[in-house]
Design an enzyme around this catalytic site. Structure first.
Site, mmCIF file in Angstrom:
data_model
loop_
_atom_site.group_PDB
_atom_site.id
_atom_site.type_symbol
_atom_site.label_atom_id
_atom_site.label_comp_id
_atom_site.label_asym_id
_atom_site.label_seq_id
_atom_site.Cartn_x
_atom_site.Cartn_y
_atom_site.Cartn_z
ATOM 1 N N GLY A 16 50.007 -58.681 -106.638
ATOM 2 C CA GLY A 16 49.870 -57.231 -106.593
ATOM 3 C C GLY A 16 48.575 -56.798 -105.934
ATOM 4 N N ASP A 17 47.520 -57.552 -106.138
ATOM 5 C CA ASP A 17 46.239 -57.254 -105.496
ATOM 6 C C ASP A 17 46.381 -57.277 -103.977
ATOM 7 O OD1 ASP A 17 43.351 -56.910 -105.294
ATOM 8 O OD2 ASP A 17 43.278 -59.045 -104.789
ATOM 9 N N ALA A 18 47.044 -58.292 -103.468
ATOM 10 C CA ALA A 18 47.230 -58.422 -102.020
ATOM 11 C C ALA A 18 48.144 -57.313 -101.474
ATOM 12 C CB ALA A 18 47.810 -59.795 -101.688
#
Length: 194
Positions: free
Chosen positions: A85-87
């Site tokens: 999700g960060d990416a």
């Protein structure tokens, strides 16, 4: 089109018209057909690779998710969902910033860090809360309550847990192929900004 260096070693390169005239009409007509055949072969290779092969499957519902998680998305560790999700969130932010008029790299970086900081993600998650389904709220709870390691020195621990929850939800929606829902939530995030 230029000739290979081996043929022209020590010679002056000719203009494109000179080089192109060396091809016969049949050879020059065959070039588009050759490209089409190569593209077709590559397309067939991708299609055949989308079928289960050596335990790896390409996700047909999400063109960017080349490999599905080894378990059902709901069973994936929340930290792993947050990792993805960060990416994905960073990618969405960068796409948004590039769509704006000022594309200087320093400006893009400064604006991106404002949007992806733990504090900004916590605020964004608060705006998303009323719009989340029960399933999405459950994913957020799992992400918030997971042990994700020590927060960075400059981040408040509560902000960091909420940021992890947001990233967990983004990773979950990404792997589920619910890109339209991800887009809806991202537009909610940007609605107050614009």
């Amino acid at each position: 089109m230029m000739r290979p260096l081996e043929e022209d070693a020590g010679k002056t390169f000719g203009r494109e018209e000179d080089v192109g005239s060396e091809l016969t009409a049949t050879e020059s007509d065959a070039i588009p057909n050759r490209i089409t055949e190569e593209q077709s072969a590559a397309s067939d290779a991708v299609a055949s690779a989308s079928e289960s092969k050596a335990g790896l499957e390409l996700a047909s519902f999400n063109p960017l998710a080349l490999h599905k998680p080894s378990v059902k998305t709901g069973l994936v560790n929340p930290v792993v969902l947050a990792y993805m999700g960060d990416a994905v969130f960073e990618l969405l932010v960068r796409q948004y910033l590039i769509s704006l008029p000022n594309n200087k790299s320093h400006h893009l970086h400064k604006e991106a860090t404002k949007l992806v900081s733990a504090k900004a993600q916590r605020e964004l998650l608060e705006r998303w809360q009323p719009h989340l389904s029960e399933e999405e709220a459950d994913i957020v709870r799992r992400g918030r309550n997971t042990k994700s390691g020590a927060p960075p020195k400059n981040a408040d621990p509560a902000d960091y847990r909420h940021a992890t929850a947001l990233e967990c939800l983004v990773g979950y929606l990404y792997f589920e192929g619910r890109l339209d829902r991800l887009g809806e939530l991202f537009h909610i995030a940007l609605s107050e900004r614009e």
